[in-house]
Design an enzyme around this catalytic site. Structure first.
Site, mmCIF file in Angstrom:
data_model
loop_
_atom_site.group_PDB
_atom_site.id
_atom_site.type_symbol
_atom_site.label_atom_id
_atom_site.label_comp_id
_atom_site.label_asym_id
_atom_site.label_seq_id
_atom_site.Cartn_x
_atom_site.Cartn_y
_atom_site.Cartn_z
ATOM 1 N N CYS A 274 74.600 61.228 39.930
ATOM 2 C CA CYS A 274 75.166 61.657 41.169
ATOM 3 C C CYS A 274 74.248 61.426 42.209
ATOM 4 O O CYS A 274 74.138 62.081 43.218
ATOM 5 C CB CYS A 274 75.542 63.048 41.314
ATOM 6 S SG CYS A 274 76.923 63.490 40.031
ATOM 7 N N HIS B 289 71.190 64.022 46.118
ATOM 8 C CA HIS B 289 72.387 64.161 45.105
ATOM 9 C C HIS B 289 73.641 64.229 45.772
ATOM 10 O O HIS B 289 73.544 64.418 47.259
ATOM 11 C CB HIS B 289 72.095 65.495 44.540
ATOM 12 C CG HIS B 289 73.102 65.729 43.453
ATOM 13 N ND1 HIS B 289 74.544 66.001 43.625
ATOM 14 C CD2 HIS B 289 73.108 65.772 41.891
ATOM 15 C CE1 HIS B 289 75.116 66.343 42.590
ATOM 16 N NE2 HIS B 289 74.254 66.012 41.618
ATOM 17 N N LYS C 254 71.978 76.067 36.547
ATOM 18 C CA LYS C 254 70.574 75.220 36.299
ATOM 19 C C LYS C 254 69.495 76.230 36.241
ATOM 20 O O LYS C 254 68.463 75.803 35.997
ATOM 21 C CB LYS C 254 70.516 74.384 37.419
ATOM 22 C CG LYS C 254 71.318 73.034 37.533
ATOM 23 C CD LYS C 254 70.916 72.155 38.493
ATOM 24 C CE LYS C 254 72.176 71.048 38.859
ATOM 25 N NZ LYS C 254 72.541 70.038 37.775
ATOM 26 N N ASP D 22 68.221 71.163 49.582
ATOM 27 C CA ASP D 22 68.859 71.122 48.341
ATOM 28 C C ASP D 22 67.896 71.506 47.311
ATOM 29 O O ASP D 22 67.068 70.913 46.742
ATOM 30 C CB ASP D 22 69.724 69.760 48.002
ATOM 31 C CG ASP D 22 70.401 69.980 46.618
ATOM 32 O OD1 ASP D 22 70.090 71.011 45.935
ATOM 33 O OD2 ASP D 22 70.720 68.914 46.179
ATOM 34 N N GLN E 53 66.953 71.767 41.897
ATOM 35 C CA GLN E 53 66.286 71.197 40.915
ATOM 36 C C GLN E 53 64.901 72.120 40.977
ATOM 37 O O GLN E 53 64.007 72.127 39.938
ATOM 38 C CB GLN E 53 65.810 69.933 40.820
ATOM 39 C CG GLN E 53 67.041 69.108 40.345
ATOM 40 C CD GLN E 53 67.525 69.177 38.915
ATOM 41 O OE1 GLN E 53 66.822 69.754 37.925
ATOM 42 N NE2 GLN E 53 68.669 68.657 38.753
HETATM 43 C C1 LIG Z 1 69.696 67.836 43.108
HETATM 44 C C2 LIG Z 1 70.994 68.499 42.973
HETATM 45 N N1 LIG Z 1 71.553 69.105 43.814
HETATM 46 C C3 LIG Z 1 72.916 69.356 43.845
HETATM 47 C C4 LIG Z 1 73.437 69.406 42.301
HETATM 48 C C5 LIG Z 1 74.980 69.798 42.402
HETATM 49 O O1 LIG Z 1 74.785 71.059 41.699
HETATM 50 P P1 LIG Z 1 76.436 71.986 41.623
HETATM 51 O O2 LIG Z 1 76.964 71.510 40.432
HETATM 52 O O3 LIG Z 1 76.212 73.172 41.216
HETATM 53 O O4 LIG Z 1 77.155 71.665 42.717
HETATM 54 C C6 LIG Z 1 72.617 69.041 41.398
HETATM 55 C C7 LIG Z 1 73.274 68.984 40.174
HETATM 56 O O5 LIG Z 1 73.201 67.975 39.410
HETATM 57 C C8 LIG Z 1 71.442 68.430 41.533
HETATM 58 O O6 LIG Z 1 70.695 68.049 40.779
#
Ligand SMILES: Cc1ncc(COP(=O)(O)O)c(C=O)c1O
Length: 403
Positions: free
Chosen positions: A361, A119, A221, A195, A198
């Protein structure tokens, strides 16, 4: 407790009581169960005060609720509370690592490994760090299924400084074997930054077993409120990380000559925290723990298998990501031949079926898939098979309109 495939929690989500809503966008943001709303309401109505400062009873109650939530949130993923930092979201958590740790440890010519499936939250901060320091940003490729090849990774690790890797891809759903990746990276002296945005809402996550150096995720999430993210780090590495924001609470002493940082986690939590949100996230993880993360995973595997079967039977639908449900999270990105994903999602939306369309993203991954956008359906604890049926029925209408 043996995992059960069917969870019956829909009645606990106020938003889902709207008629005809099939919410298939939990990978973007989850819905909020009553217990989370009640916990935040309780703080505002009965315990509102600033935390960590006041000595009167109300302030102590607020501090206990806030720090109690930290303890339970850390325990939920099997990590120490003192090494669990609250941020605004996952993006901020990853920026703390890329800039706060990265600026101290990454220099000109160093290699930063970033997988193709990240992401932007775990890509852009590293890109920025590379630009700033003169380090080299190196791709860890994924194959046509959206899976990492660990042999290729092995070839890239020697001499690298850091590896940024998603636990679960938000586009192709791939579950990466983090424990094995960390083992290989550590053997090569490479710091891992995972990260888990998810992963944490979808499956049991045991950070003690995964052993990553840094692990970030996000409250919104995971059935928690917006405005709170979480960063877990190895204690020695957090001690070796600069704060990004200065201000109240994050210091141990301040004078005109010198400012000394407080120990983690306070060092990274300047100013007044998102108190109600942290308390809400504490209620969310309690609620998930009560459901049992094995049961959450079993429920979502069942739905994902059903969705793969139903969508896979449509000749004009291309599915992205691994087809084996054991290797993927509860989301499916797909293309409907001849129709732009934005049109697909708009027509589905008119029927109450909420899906996401776009690059999610994750543009480097989309470039690899050869798509500018996909439609993504994602599943959660409250999802029912009928909602997946509504998605497939909706595609028939999309075809009628675009025929
Ligand atoms: C895999 C992943 N990482 C990071 C994020 C970003 O999260 P945040 O909006 O809380 O920064 C997302 C959100 O879409 C995501 O799906």
């Amino acid at each position: 407790m043996a995992a059960t495939a069917q969870l019956d929690v829909r009645a606990q989500f106020p938003t889902l009581q709207r008629d005809g809503v099939a919410y298939l966008d939990s990978a973007a943001t989850s819905q909020t169960p009553d217990v989370v709303l009640a916990a935040m309401d309780d703080y505002y109505r009965h315990h509102r005060a600033s935390v960590h400062r006041g000595t009167y009873p109300l302030a102590s109650e607020a501090t206990d609720l806030f720090e109690g939530a930290r303890t339970r949130i850390a325990a939920f993923v099997n990590w120490a509370a003192r090494d669990t930092v609250f941020t605004r979201n996952a993006s901020e958590a990853l920026n703390v690592v890329a800039h706060g740790w990265g600026r101290r440890h990454v220099g000109p010519g160093d290699r930063i490994l970033v997988t193709r499936m990240e992401h932007h939250s775990n890509f852009v901060p590293w890109w920025m760090l590379a630009k700033e320091t003169g380090a080299e940003l190196v791709e860890v490729p994924v194959d046509d299924e959206g899976v990492l090849d660990l042999d290729v990774l092995d070839g890239l690790l020697p001499g690298a400084k850091v590896l940024a890797v998603a636990h679960v891809s938000n586009v192709v759903g791939t579950i990466n074997p983090i424990a094995e990746i960390v083992r290989r990276a550590r053997a090569a002296g490479v710091v891992t930054v995972v990260d888990g945005s998810q992963a944490v809402p979808q499956m049991p996550v045991d950070l003690g077993a995964l052993d990553a150096d840094f692990y970030a995720w996000t409250g919104h999430k995971a059935y928690g409120p917006t405005g709170v993210g979480v960063l877990h780090g190895r204690h020695d590495l957090l001690l070796d990380t600069e704060p990004l924001i200065g201000g109240g609470h994050m210091i141990s002493s301040v004078s005109f000559d010198e400012v000394r940082w407080a120990a983690p986690p306070a060092r990274f939590e300047a100013g007044t925290s998102a108190i109600a949100e942290v308390i809400g996230l504490g209620a969310a993880v309690d609620w998930l723990a009560e459901l049992g993360m094995e049961n959450v995973r079993a429920h979502e595997v069942d739905l994902t298998a059903y969705a793969l079967e139903r969508l896979g039977a449509e000749e004009d639908v291309t599915l992205h990501g691994p087809l084996d449900v054991e290797r993927r999270g509860a989301l499916i990105s797909f293309a409907l031949k001849g129709v732009h994903p934005h049109d697909v999602s708009e027509i589905l939306g008119r029927r109450g079926v909420c899906v996401r369309a776009g690059h999610h993203c994750a543009q480097p991954l989309m470039q690899h898939l050869g798509e500018s956008a996909t439609t993504r359906a994602s599943f959660a604890v409250h999802t029912a098979r009928e909602e997946i049926d509504a998605l497939v029925d909706g595609l028939a209408e999309v075809r009628r309109i675009f025929a």
